[in-house]
Every structure is written in structure tokens, then in C-alpha cells.
Design an enzyme around this catalytic site. Structure first.
Site, mmCIF file in Angstrom:
data_model
loop_
_atom_site.group_PDB
_atom_site.id
_atom_site.type_symbol
_atom_site.label_atom_id
_atom_site.label_comp_id
_atom_site.label_asym_id
_atom_site.label_seq_id
_atom_site.Cartn_x
_atom_site.Cartn_y
_atom_site.Cartn_z
ATOM 1 N N LEU A 1 0.853 -1.186 0.000
ATOM 2 C CA LEU A 1 0.000 0.000 0.000
ATOM 3 C C LEU A 1 0.890 1.236 0.000
ATOM 4 C CD1 LEU A 1 -2.913 -0.665 2.554
ATOM 5 C CD2 LEU A 1 -3.137 -0.259 0.101
ATOM 6 N N ASP A 2 0.544 2.228 -0.806
ATOM 7 C CA ASP A 2 1.297 3.482 -0.809
ATOM 8 C C ASP A 2 1.191 4.163 0.553
ATOM 9 O OD1 ASP A 2 2.005 3.169 -3.462
ATOM 10 O OD2 ASP A 2 0.287 4.312 -4.211
ATOM 11 N N PRO A 3 2.154 5.019 0.901
ATOM 12 C CA PRO A 3 2.105 5.699 2.204
ATOM 13 C C PRO A 3 0.810 6.464 2.459
ATOM 14 C CG PRO A 3 4.278 5.940 1.248
ATOM 15 C CD PRO A 3 3.423 5.282 0.196
ATOM 16 N N ALA B 1 -2.126 5.731 1.482
ATOM 17 C CA ALA B 1 -3.272 4.828 1.572
ATOM 18 C C ALA B 1 -3.419 4.251 2.973
ATOM 19 C CB ALA B 1 -3.123 3.702 0.552
ATOM 20 N N ARG C 1 -4.666 4.504 -8.752
ATOM 21 C CA ARG C 1 -4.146 5.796 -9.214
ATOM 22 C C ARG C 1 -4.282 5.928 -10.732
ATOM 23 N NH1 ARG C 1 1.699 6.232 -8.078
ATOM 24 N NH2 ARG C 1 1.703 4.019 -7.573
#
Length: 309
Positions: free
Chosen positions: A39-41, A43, A178
């Protein structure tokens, strides 16, 4: 030593997935912790961690379908396709109607070819794409097939000259939400980027099973033991004692119940399945190949089968 199993974590914003792994290594007092699906930061939401021997099955979980709640801002495109990048294009999007947005969303459902966001962990010539972008190199990633089973608009609201769209997404592994935001904006001619992302489900694991990191720090606990996790995720096949010993040695292709060297016959189960000893413990994950089976992961080696772990 911590018992093996899976922990479903509700990742907070601002932490990388590796940060969460590091925190849980301290909580569970073991280095043997990994995660399934980054997971991206920015998120939040479901991040499945494996502890001890459960790290062996994480690679199988990364292929699971995923669900998200997200907010897309129409009218601005960014360098990263999310709110962490620089705005590279702004267009007044106030003319967009709900009907136009719904139609564009519908065009991104089903089996599509998606170009991943360039600021991603995908490797290009052995280097992560995001590292190449940071070095100032131009990165072109090829489109790849993904499946969007659900892409639904939940709410629309004005945000200055932009329009914020709350959506729910069910998608295959490898989908970039995204990129969905970017492509929705492109389809409408105004640009778009992701401003919020919350993962609500990974395969069988949802937010209802997730623990916060502070909860785990106060009381370290697994969401599922390794046996429970395997039987929840995969189909089940019961083995005889001799077959279980052979499977525990990784010899599923030549698991001779009577010592005659015959291969363990196929079970007729689609995909990977859990092979269980007579006492119910999972010995290995197997897969049918033609009329025989193949060992995918040995969960409980033969040397451990006399114990209780």
C-alpha cells in the site's frame, strides 16, 4: 518464538508497508514478518502480514482480488497520479455532469488494458520505475491486462474548479487505482488524480478482521493461525498418514502411501489446495497437474509433524 499465522492490519496513512512490517517485527519479537501487497504511504486499510512460517504463503495472497474506497479529483492531473505529486495540469471541471462521469466510469469496467502509474514499484531493466523517475529518466510502462469488476460512483461534490468523486472499486491483482483516476480524468478531458485511498479487502480478508497497530502493541495476537488461514483461503484435501509424511518431505509427486513409488493422484480441486494430515493439521499446499499433484509450499515439514506447531 511467535506462533505462525496471519495478521490483518489496518494500515494508517503516512506509513510505508515496510514501516508496518518493521513495527510488527518488534511487536511479535521476530524478524520473520512479511506483507502481501504493498500500500502506498498515503493509503490506509487492509494489509495482510505473515508471521514466522506463514510468510511462505504470502506470495499466493498477492494474486488475490482487492477492494477499495477512493476519492478521485477531476480537473487536476499530477506527476504521480495521486495527491503526493506536483500538479502538472489544471482544467475547470465544473461543467461535468453526473451522467458524463457515470458514462466514463462505465467505460473503465470489465477487462481492460491499463498502463501502470510511472511512479510505481514495477521494475524496468532491473530498477524500480519510481527510482528511474526520481533520477529524471523518462519511463514508459507497457499496458497490461487487469479486470475491474466494480467501479461505482458513491458521491460527487464541488472542490473549487474541480469535482471530487467518491468511488468503490473491486479489481484484480495488479490494478493501480491511481491509474484508474488518471484514466477517468483523461476520458473526460480534464485530467484526474487520486486524493484518498482505503483498501477494504484482500481476498477473504476485510477491515472487519483488521487490527490497528496500537491494538497489536497492547495485545499482540494473530488474526488467524497458519492452519486457519490455509483452510480459509484454499480448498481442503485429507491425506493418509503415509501421504502426509511424503507431502511434508516435499515429495507429493511420488507420495507412496504403501511405499510403492506411485504418485499421489490428483484431487480434482481447482487451483492450490491445503493437504491435511489425519489430525487436521495442514501439511502442504498442493496443486493438481494432470493426473498427479505438485507441491507448492510445504507448510509443516515432516521433521515437525511429531510436534504440535
Amino acid at each position: 518464538m511467535s506462533p505462525p499465522g496471519l495478521v490483518v492490519v489496518d494500515k494508517p496513512a503516512g506509513m510505508t508497508s515496510h514501516d508496518v512490517v518493521g513495527r510488527c517485527r518488534r511487536i511479535f519479537a521476530t524478524r520473520r514478518v512479511g506483507h502481501a501487497g504493498t500500500l502506498d504511504p498515503m493509503a490506509t486499510g487492509v494489509l495482510v502480514l505473515g508471521v514466522e512460517r506463514a510468510t511462505k504463503i504470502l506470495g499466493l495472497l498477492t494474486a488475490a482480488a482487492k477492494s477499495y474506497s477512493a476519492t478521485i479529483r477531476l480537473g487536476q492531473a499530477t506527476s504521480t497520479d495521486d495527491a503526493e505529486g506536483d500538479v502538472v495540469r489544471s482544467v475547470d471541471a465544473r461543467h461535468l455532469t453526473s451522467q458524463a462521469i457515470e458514462a466514463a466510469v462505465g467505460g473503465l469496467r470489465g477487462d481492460i488494458h491499463q498502463v501502470p502509474s510511472t511512479v510505481s514499484a514495477i521494475k524496468v531493466a532491473g530498477k524500480r520505475a519510481y527510482k528511474l523517475v526520481r533520477e529524471g529518466q523518462a519511463v514508459e510502462l507497457p499496458a497490461r491486462p487487469v479486470r475491474i469488476d466494480r467501479f461505482e460512483v458513491r458521491d460527487l461534490r464541488a472542490a473549487g474548479e474541480c469535482v471530487d468523486v467518491d468511488v468503490e472499486v473491486d479489481c484484480s491483482s495488479g490494478t493501480y487505482v491511481r491509474a484508474l483516476a488518471r484514466d477517468l480524468g483523461a476520458a473526460l478531458g480534464v485530467g484526474g488524480h487520486l486524493t484518498a485511498l482505503r483498501r477494504t479487502r484482500v481476498g477473504r480478508f476485510g477491515l472487519e478482521q483488521a487490527y490497528g497497530l496500537d491494538e497489536l502493541a497492547e495485545c499482540p495476537r494473530l488474526s488467524y493461525s497458519l492452519d486457519e488461514a490455509c483452510l480459509l483461503i484454499f480448498g481442503r484435501r485429507d491425506l493418509s498418514a503415509d501421504e502426509a509424511e511424503a507431502a511434508g518431505n516435499g515429495r507429493a509427486l511420488a507420495a507412496a502411501a504403501a511405499g510403492n513409488g506411485r504418485a499421489l493422484a490428483a484431487a480434482g480441486i481447482d487451483g492450490v489446495y491445503a493437504a491435511c494430515a489425519p489430525d487436521g493439521r495442514v501439511i502442504a499446499l498442493l496443486r493438481d497437474e494432470g493426473a498427479r499433484t505438485r507441491s507448492v509450499v510445504v507448510i509443516r515439514p515432516a521433521t515437525m509433524q511429531d510436534g504440535t506447531s
